[in-house]
Structure formats: C-alpha cells, structure tokens
Motif scaffolding. Sequence first.
Motif, mmCIF file in Angstrom:
data_model
loop_
_atom_site.group_PDB
_atom_site.id
_atom_site.type_symbol
_atom_site.label_atom_id
_atom_site.label_comp_id
_atom_site.label_asym_id
_atom_site.label_seq_id
_atom_site.Cartn_x
_atom_site.Cartn_y
_atom_site.Cartn_z
ATOM 1 N N LEU B 431 16.781 -25.761 -31.171
ATOM 2 C CA LEU B 431 16.406 -26.208 -30.414
ATOM 3 C C LEU B 431 17.521 -25.613 -29.727
ATOM 4 O O LEU B 431 17.231 -25.238 -27.904
ATOM 5 N N MET B 432 18.662 -24.749 -29.598
ATOM 6 C CA MET B 432 19.211 -23.994 -28.921
ATOM 7 C C MET B 432 18.894 -22.737 -28.328
ATOM 8 O O MET B 432 18.527 -22.046 -26.945
ATOM 9 N N MET B 433 17.830 -22.073 -29.772
ATOM 10 C CA MET B 433 16.949 -21.260 -28.904
ATOM 11 C C MET B 433 15.860 -21.188 -27.914
ATOM 12 O O MET B 433 15.786 -21.029 -27.277
ATOM 13 N N LEU B 434 14.984 -22.132 -28.148
ATOM 14 C CA LEU B 434 13.859 -23.133 -27.190
ATOM 15 C C LEU B 434 14.617 -23.433 -25.921
ATOM 16 O O LEU B 434 14.737 -22.554 -25.071
ATOM 17 N N LEU B 435 15.754 -23.877 -25.417
ATOM 18 C CA LEU B 435 16.432 -23.932 -24.758
ATOM 19 C C LEU B 435 17.217 -22.888 -24.028
ATOM 20 O O LEU B 435 16.846 -22.710 -22.947
ATOM 21 N N GLY B 436 18.048 -22.519 -24.916
ATOM 22 C CA GLY B 436 18.895 -21.136 -24.323
ATOM 23 C C GLY B 436 18.114 -19.406 -24.068
ATOM 24 O O GLY B 436 18.450 -20.124 -22.461
ATOM 25 N N SER B 437 17.132 -19.630 -24.504
ATOM 26 C CA SER B 437 16.076 -19.119 -24.191
ATOM 27 C C SER B 437 15.693 -19.094 -22.121
ATOM 28 O O SER B 437 15.153 -18.048 -21.900
ATOM 29 N N ALA B 438 15.095 -20.369 -22.432
ATOM 30 C CA ALA B 438 13.893 -20.546 -21.873
ATOM 31 C C ALA B 438 15.273 -20.097 -19.920
ATOM 32 O O ALA B 438 14.914 -19.707 -19.127
ATOM 33 N N LEU B 439 16.290 -20.661 -20.494
ATOM 34 C CA LEU B 439 17.366 -20.812 -18.773
ATOM 35 C C LEU B 439 17.651 -19.380 -18.889
ATOM 36 O O LEU B 439 18.057 -18.995 -17.592
ATOM 37 N N LEU B 440 17.825 -18.199 -20.338
ATOM 38 C CA LEU B 440 18.314 -17.024 -19.796
ATOM 39 C C LEU B 440 17.239 -16.332 -19.343
ATOM 40 O O LEU B 440 17.309 -15.728 -18.559
ATOM 41 N N PHE B 441 15.992 -16.861 -19.348
ATOM 42 C CA PHE B 441 15.283 -16.669 -18.846
ATOM 43 C C PHE B 441 14.879 -16.585 -17.658
ATOM 44 O O PHE B 441 14.383 -15.598 -16.661
ATOM 45 N N ILE B 442 15.584 -17.680 -17.401
ATOM 46 C CA ILE B 442 15.221 -18.163 -15.586
ATOM 47 C C ILE B 442 16.025 -17.021 -14.835
ATOM 48 O O ILE B 442 16.205 -16.939 -13.941
ATOM 49 N N LEU B 443 17.243 -16.799 -15.289
ATOM 50 C CA LEU B 443 18.760 -15.974 -15.118
ATOM 51 C C LEU B 443 18.442 -14.515 -14.527
ATOM 52 O O LEU B 443 18.316 -13.684 -14.256
ATOM 53 N N VAL B 444 17.507 -14.083 -15.795
ATOM 54 C CA VAL B 444 16.900 -13.335 -16.230
ATOM 55 C C VAL B 444 16.085 -12.384 -14.765
ATOM 56 O O VAL B 444 16.100 -11.524 -14.067
ATOM 57 N N GLU B 445 14.822 -13.765 -14.396
ATOM 58 C CA GLU B 445 13.762 -13.652 -13.613
ATOM 59 C C GLU B 445 14.568 -13.875 -12.151
ATOM 60 O O GLU B 445 14.219 -12.865 -11.388
ATOM 61 N N HIS B 446 15.501 -14.327 -11.814
ATOM 62 C CA HIS B 446 16.372 -14.309 -10.586
ATOM 63 C C HIS B 446 16.510 -13.186 -10.345
ATOM 64 O O HIS B 446 17.165 -12.717 -9.329
ATOM 65 N N LEU B 447 17.936 -12.738 -11.386
ATOM 66 C CA LEU B 447 18.687 -11.457 -11.160
ATOM 67 C C LEU B 447 18.458 -10.394 -11.581
ATOM 68 O O LEU B 447 18.500 -9.542 -10.797
ATOM 69 N N LEU B 448 17.631 -10.064 -12.309
ATOM 70 C CA LEU B 448 17.544 -8.626 -13.339
ATOM 71 C C LEU B 448 15.655 -8.161 -12.310
ATOM 72 O O LEU B 448 15.490 -7.107 -12.601
ATOM 73 N N ASP B 449 15.194 -9.608 -12.763
ATOM 74 C CA ASP B 449 12.876 -9.546 -12.988
ATOM 75 C C ASP B 449 13.216 -7.263 -13.629
ATOM 76 O O ASP B 449 12.684 -7.020 -13.816
ATOM 77 N N ILE B 450 13.332 -8.229 -15.740
ATOM 78 C CA ILE B 450 13.100 -6.549 -15.988
ATOM 79 C C ILE B 450 11.662 -7.101 -16.817
ATOM 80 O O ILE B 450 12.969 -8.660 -18.290
ATOM 81 N N ASN B 451 10.965 -7.704 -16.810
ATOM 82 C CA ASN B 451 9.613 -8.036 -17.869
ATOM 83 C C ASN B 451 10.009 -7.991 -19.032
ATOM 84 O O ASN B 451 9.450 -8.552 -19.592
ATOM 85 N N THR B 452 10.201 -6.845 -19.524
ATOM 86 C CA THR B 452 10.234 -6.621 -21.437
ATOM 87 C C THR B 452 11.256 -7.808 -21.228
ATOM 88 O O THR B 452 11.164 -8.479 -23.054
ATOM 89 N N LEU B 453 12.743 -8.428 -21.030
ATOM 90 C CA LEU B 453 13.626 -8.855 -20.834
ATOM 91 C C LEU B 453 12.828 -10.286 -20.845
ATOM 92 O O LEU B 453 13.155 -11.408 -22.045
ATOM 93 N N SER B 454 12.668 -10.545 -19.836
ATOM 94 C CA SER B 454 11.998 -12.043 -20.207
ATOM 95 C C SER B 454 10.851 -11.508 -20.676
ATOM 96 O O SER B 454 10.750 -13.001 -21.548
ATOM 97 N N ALA B 455 10.175 -11.096 -21.463
ATOM 98 C CA ALA B 455 9.044 -11.487 -22.392
ATOM 99 C C ALA B 455 9.502 -11.685 -24.113
ATOM 100 O O ALA B 455 9.080 -12.235 -24.544
ATOM 101 N N ALA B 456 10.651 -11.006 -24.103
ATOM 102 C CA ALA B 456 11.345 -10.738 -24.490
ATOM 103 C C ALA B 456 12.130 -12.612 -25.436
ATOM 104 O O ALA B 456 11.795 -13.357 -26.142
ATOM 105 N N LEU B 457 12.368 -13.059 -24.139
ATOM 106 C CA LEU B 457 12.928 -14.424 -24.425
ATOM 107 C C LEU B 457 11.534 -15.308 -24.374
ATOM 108 O O LEU B 457 12.225 -16.759 -24.601
ATOM 109 N N PHE B 458 11.039 -14.879 -23.842
ATOM 110 C CA PHE B 458 9.714 -15.527 -23.969
ATOM 111 C C PHE B 458 9.471 -15.833 -25.335
ATOM 112 O O PHE B 458 9.186 -16.942 -25.953
ATOM 113 N N GLY B 459 8.957 -14.832 -26.675
ATOM 114 C CA GLY B 459 8.878 -14.875 -27.991
ATOM 115 C C GLY B 459 9.815 -15.750 -28.339
ATOM 116 O O GLY B 459 10.401 -16.549 -29.060
ATOM 117 N N LEU B 460 11.438 -15.636 -28.012
ATOM 118 C CA LEU B 460 12.090 -16.464 -28.767
ATOM 119 C C LEU B 460 12.266 -17.716 -28.605
ATOM 120 O O LEU B 460 12.571 -18.469 -29.089
#
Lengths: 124, 852
Positions: B431-460
């Motif tokens: 559950l933590m992996m699901l929601l934590g990665s989703a939250l980080l995904f939002i942050l990464v998309e907004h702050l960094l916009d690094i696709n590979t990192l977003s894709a990794a968070l998608f995988g997690l």
Amino acid sequence: MLHISMNKSDPNPSSLPLTEATYFILLSLSPGPGHGYAIMKDVHHLSGGRVALSTGTLYGALKRLLAIDWIQRVDDPNGDETGRERKAYRLTDMGRAVLTAEVQRLNLLVEAAERRSGLSDNNA
Amino acid sequence: MLRHPRGDTLDSEDIIRLYTLLLLLFPRRHQDEFGPEMAEVFSQMLRDADEMGEGVAWRIFFREALDLPGFALREHWLERKRPRYDQHSHPFTRKMPAEHAAAIIFGIFILPGLVSLAFPPLSTVFASLITLLLLAIAVTIIYGLKRGADPWLLLLFGGLAGVAGIYGIDPAVRNAAAVAIRALRPDAAGSLLSPTGLIGIVFETGLVWASIVAAVSAVWLTLHRLPGFQLPAVEARNDWIGITFMLYGAVPVYLLAESTVHQLSLPISIAILLIIGFGAAGYLRAYHPFVRVLSLLTAVGAAFLALGAMELLAFEGQGWLTAQSAPSIVNNRALIAFRAVVAWIWISTVLISPWLIRRRPPFVANLVLVGLWMMLFSPIYRYLWTISTNQEFRLNQFALLGVVGLLIHQAHRGGFSLRLCSPPAFYPPALMMLLGSALLFILVEHLLDINTLSAALFGLSLYGLVGLWLRPQRWRDGLPAALLLIATLPFGEHLQTFVGYPVRLITAGIVRDGLAGFGVNSVGVDTILVFENGISQVDLPCSGVKSLWTGGMFFLAATWIERRRFHLRWITTGLMFVILLFLANLLRVMILVSVGQVLGWVLLAEMLHVPLGVLGFAAACAFLVWMLRRFVPGVDETTAADTNARTEGLEVRPRWLTPLLFAANLLLIILYSPRPQPAAAQAEAIFSFQPELVVREWPFTPEEADWLSADGPLSANRWRFEWLENTGSLLLITSDTWRAHHRPERCFEAYGLKIEASQSRLLSTDFPIRQVSLSGAKGSRQYTAVYWLQSPDRVTDDYALRIWSDIAPERTTWVLVTILFDRSIDPLEPEFSELYAGLRRSVDRSLLEGTQ
C-alpha cells in the motif's frame, strides 16, 4: 460463549409458545416428511377444519421454519401424481425438540386447568 | 372447467395464470424458492375444489388473491434486511474455459480494430445488412457456447460479430441520423439542428438506443423460439429490468466514449463516469423496480445534463461533433478507427456490466480501481511507448525482454496468481509503495519533469498495486524481479546526468586531496574532470556512474537468483556494494590521473582505462555475491510455505480500503499538474556575428522544424558559414529548458554520421569545448564538430551541468552552439580561436539583450 447452547437440539425457551399455524405445521410433519399440499390438508384435518392455511400463510411459515432450522427440505421420494420431482419438508432434531417442548407446555397448562375446580370435568 | 361469475367459462389454467401473476408481487428470492411450489399447491387446491363445486374454487381463488398481496408486502419488508439476492441458477455462472474467453475477446475487440484500420467505412445499405448479420452471429455465438463449440470457431464468429458491430451499427446509425435530419429540416445545415449539432447528437443517440433495443429484442425473440435456450430466455424475461439498465446505460456511455476520444476534459469525463456509476449503484442497491428505473433515469438525465452544460460552456456556439469533424480528424484514419473501436468496446462492456457487477462486485470495483490508477499515470504512457520502440533504447529493450522472460519463467514455476475477484488486501508495504510512488510521481512531474524517474515510479506503483491482490509472501519474493524490471528503464544517461555530475565532482575532489597528500598540488578538480572525461569513451563498465546502474541490476538479479530475503543485512550489503563500486572507480581515476597527468604517460593511462574499470566492477560484483551468500539469509521454502498457509486466512481485506483507494487516486488525479512549460512566444534571439564570419541562412526543412520545436526552444537558427579557408554549418539553439537541447552527437547520428571520438578540450580555463570527430558513410569523409553550451554566466561542454542548472528555481537561458566543419580539423589550431571567441561574444550579446 456462555450464551451458546451446548446441545443443538435444545429448544430456546423464548421461541415458545408457538403460533397456531406453526404448531400445526410441525405437528403435521411429526410422523414423517410431507409436501406443501399434504401439510395444508393435514393441518386442516388436525385442527378439525378450524385452521385453513392459504398458500401465502403456509409458505411464509415454511420459509421461516427453514431459516431457523426447525424443518429441512428433502426430495419427496414419491413425486407428484405425474411422477415429477417435488420437494417435501421434514422436522429437524431442533424442530422436533421444539414441538415436544410445546406439547409439554400445553400439557402443563391443561393439567393446571384440570387441577383447578375440575374445569375439564365441567367441559366434559 | 370453471364458470365465471358472469357466466363465461374459464379454464382452470387461466386461473392458475392469474395466480402466477399474483406471485410476481413477491420478492425475486421468494419467487425463485417457493413460486413453483405455491403454484403447484394452488393448482392441487383447485382440482380438489373443482370436485366440490364451482363456488368453492372461486372462493379459494378470491381468498388467495386477497391474502397474497399482504404476505408479499411482508416478504418485501423482511427482504430489506437480507443480503443481496444471488441467483445461483443464472445460466452464465458456468465458468467459461479460458481459451473460449480469449478467443471471444480477441475476436470481438481486437480483430475488428485491426480490420477497421485497413478498410474504409461502408455505406448505409451495406452497414444495415451487416447489422442483420451481427444479430445472426450473436445467436450463433451463444449457441456455440451452449453446445461447447471449438475456440477457433468462436474466434471466427466473435471476429465477424465485432467487425459487424463496427461496420454495421455505428455507420448505419450515423448515416440514418444524417439522412433523417436532412429530410426533416433541409435548412438545418450548419445550425444546432444539423447532424453535427446538439439536437443532431441527441437524435443520433436516440437512434443508437433504438438500434440496440431492436438488436437485443431480436436476439431475445430468437432465443425464445429456440427450444435449447429455454433457460436463458426465461432468465432474460425474468431480468427485464436488467435489460432496461443495459439500454439506458448504453446511451450515455456511448456518448462518453465518442466524446472522450477528442473533446472531453478529464474532470468532465470523471463527472460523467461518476454519474453513470451512481445510476448503476442506485439500480443495483435498490430492490423496488420503480426505484431502480428512477435511479437509472436520474443518472442518464444527469449525464445528458453534463454533456449539455459542456456543450454550452466549453464549446459555445458549435456542436462538439463539429470540432470532431474537422478535416484533420476526419482524414485521420487511425483516429476514426480508434473511435469506432472505443465506442464498440464501451457498448459491449455496458451490455455485460449488469451481469458482471451483480456476479462479481469486488472484481468490478478492482477494475475501476485499476482504471483510475491507469488514468493517474496516463502522462507517462507516451514515454513508455517511445522507449519500448525507439532504436535509441535497444539495449534497454533487450534487457527488458530478458527480464520479462525470467519473470515468466519464475511465475510459471512459483505461481503468481492474482486474486482479482477479492477486495484489496490491507498489506502496508504494498500500500505504501502504491500510494507513495503515486505521490512522488506527481511531485516529480511537477518539479523535475524527468520521464525516466516518472516511469520508474510508475513501475513501483504498479508493483504496489499488484500487492493488493497477491499473497504477501509471493509479493516479497517477487520484489527483486519487479525492481529488476524497473531497472531496465534507460537510467544510464540520467544517472550519468543527475547522479554522475555530483559523484564525479566528489571523486575528483577526493583524488585531488589524495594527490595533494602525496605532495602533488598542481592538479585541480577541473583538470581531473576533463582528464577523466576526455579519455573516457563512456560505456557501461568503465564509467563509474553507469557501473552503479549495471551494478544495481546485478545486485537485484543476484538477490533474486540466490533467493535472498529482504533483510537489514541485505540493505547493508547493498550499501557496501555501492561503496565498493565507488571506491573501485575512485581507485581507477586516481591511477589514471597519477599515470597520465602526474607521470605524463598519457598513452599508458588510455590503455589502462578500460581494464581498470572492468576489473573494479568485476571484483565488486564477486565480493557482492560472496556477501549475499555469506551474510544475507535465504528464503526457506518450508518457512515460506508455512507463512503462506498461516497468512492465507489472516489477510485483512477491510471494506473501507477500496473507497479509500478510489478517493486517493481521484485526489491524486486532480492534484496532478505537469511542470509549467516556458512560454514559447518570445522574441527570437538575434545574433550579430563578427565581420570575418560570412554566414548565409540555411532554413530548416518542415520535418527538422517540427522536431526542433517539439520541446519548446525559444529560437533555433542555422547558417552555412565561411571562415578563412574553412566552410561548414553553424547551429544555435536558444532555450530555457534542457529538453530542447539535444546532445549534438545524437543529431549527427540521426544524419547518418558515425562518431569516431568525442572529447573535452580546453580553449581557456573558463572555455571548455567538446570536440566530436565524425566520419561519413563507409568512412568516405572525415568531419570535425565543436560544440558548447553557453549561459550568461558560464560556458560548458558538460551536458549534465546544463541539466542541473534547470533544477534551480529560476530558469536560465542557454544557447547550444554547434559548429560542424566540412572537413577534419584540429579545433585548437590558432586560426579558429577568434571564431570561437567571436561566436561567444555574439551569444553573450544576444543573451544580454534577451534578459533586458
């Protein structure tokens, strides 16, 4: 756990007294399994024509008796007149215990009435 | 034979039918359980009564007729408190074999999509004929299922049905709607009454509805006539409200499917989905037919209202199909085919949804949850598609294939059954992996916009999601494999960029301090960096940073193959492995700098470069395996089986978890906002070059312009130039986002040039340039290119530094200066120094003017 009856066939005292319809249905099934129409006719006969069950009353009562596990549904070995498979009902141990308890209760009532001023003699 | 009180004769069968009708007053559960028996008892009563006389029979009937409604009411009241009725006798509860299901799904959904990509839509007549064919095929499929047809036959029939659905119903309805509206209002072209206007849409939708009514009725009638289908026919008749739901539900969903593809914004789509969902929930929870139909009507009305509001507010003055019919869309065959396929899938889904929802509520809830989760991560799909198809990422694709193969093998061996028919389990790590990665995904998309990192968070997050329906032990066992899968993403370049830069700085700093400790004080960090970079043709094992990526994959693979447990010792081992890799690289750099820079044996340093990297990496990996075996406890099969058995019954599946996950996903979807892109509409950068540099504009081709403008540079210019005796081309790209600055090496490769070498050169201490040696096809010609990145503050050839500058809160404008000479040159020859200096001044002036 203390509230759970140790013996499944022990009747719950709070389930007594029975309604007239329930009593006669259980009584009708006491000799053996019977199907819906047989029960209906038997009840009519046992009550001396006084209790005439409608299908709604009969199946409403059967449904509740099935739910509280006093009767169970079995295959009627004889089938109907055309030989089609049909369902019959029979008393469970619990149902039989309840019926026995109710009969005992009624007997006590009758005995009490007899002890008091010969009520039964007057009626006789 | 009975005589009616008015004197007509009345068959006892008719009275029994009347009685049977009265039984419909009872709840469905009661009807199914006791209805036939009650009818049987009643008919026996009638037979006996017939012998006693006509009056008795009628008395019995009237008594029953007066009696039954009261009992029915009472049964309804009692039914209220019981769990939802489950019709065990439903004909579709029989489990369909997997190959049959696969054949039908492929036939109905996938095959038609492929076909529609290849062939154009048909005329109304043909479409109508095919619609009729569809009905026949639908009957045949059901017949085939009933009789146990072969999968290939079902595939064929399913395919025919799907093609007929797309080519039949869809165009037939559209064409008929257009013809009907034009016949009714010839002057309506271009108005709201036109086929593309709002009323046209409603009219068309009505026709869709009518066509579905006709189709379902025809199928139903056909089934009714077939003796073999008595059971489904009876079920269909009994569940007429279910059919109503299908019909009402199909209409708004059809609209939704049609419009979602092109026009609807995400919030409106969600709103309509929720409306339909509420309608369906109301239908399924309500017991009274009136309430059921009312909830459906309310939901459908609300859906139309939402669409109408959208029509008025979002697309004022034009129907949304008008925009949809723009030439760019009409001419897009893939889009049309996609639209048809989506509409078809939606309609089919809605048709089966009442059965699915009723039979498998947790399964449907899980599907909705997965759908929401997929919606949350939708921005990353394009990137995932790119890295799985582009030649640039071939290495990662091979790695991915390998890992997927391993995964399939492991899953086949160890079992990987997802229990999607159960509600989600409350398993905190997943559950933590699901929601934590989703939250980080939002942050990464907004702050960094690094696709590979977003894709990794998608995988997690995906693996966290899987954990909701997987046994905890199995989930833990599969974690290394999942991480390995994620690690196949193209991290190499990004690691080089984002981790590599600071790590290289640290390495260089340590080496400088180390050498200073031995009394060598003349070597600075910049020199070490240039030296290290300059002789490094970066490949996996010999770059210190990329070896972290390779090493990470090795670590995960070793953990998985050796079946080691996730444990504190496992983490410690991993940290030690990272330190070892770092130390190995540090030692390599120190030896290279000592040999090449301090001792002056540059050739030897170049010779040692690769072997040292490989040796260090191999030694670290060998040590890792030893540590894993020696210190990290393994997964004991017996213990794992025991744990499985023990935890099987203890898994917590709280009822609140599904709504909570729905809410969390919806919240994250709403919160999602991509990193603001810089405004593209800025004044073009103007460059004024030194007089000695003769330049001539060399415009981009449309394809080149499209490619260059995709990532939003502020300006891009290209010239042919002449400098003294030399000719070549000059490219200047101004941008305040690193995405618009592609590595020139990649561009050269795209033009068919082969990169022979790429190295840093220092023109002065603050002016490094990158020299790239190139050769044409089959080595026919040699070229030299020079490039650097320039901001108002500095010049660098380090792509990593360029990217890191974007992480700062304030954006800086950079210019990528690329010079491609038409021949091979030495860029450090004095004749070119003024060229570079002049260009640097021009760019400085341009940047200065841009900031004013």
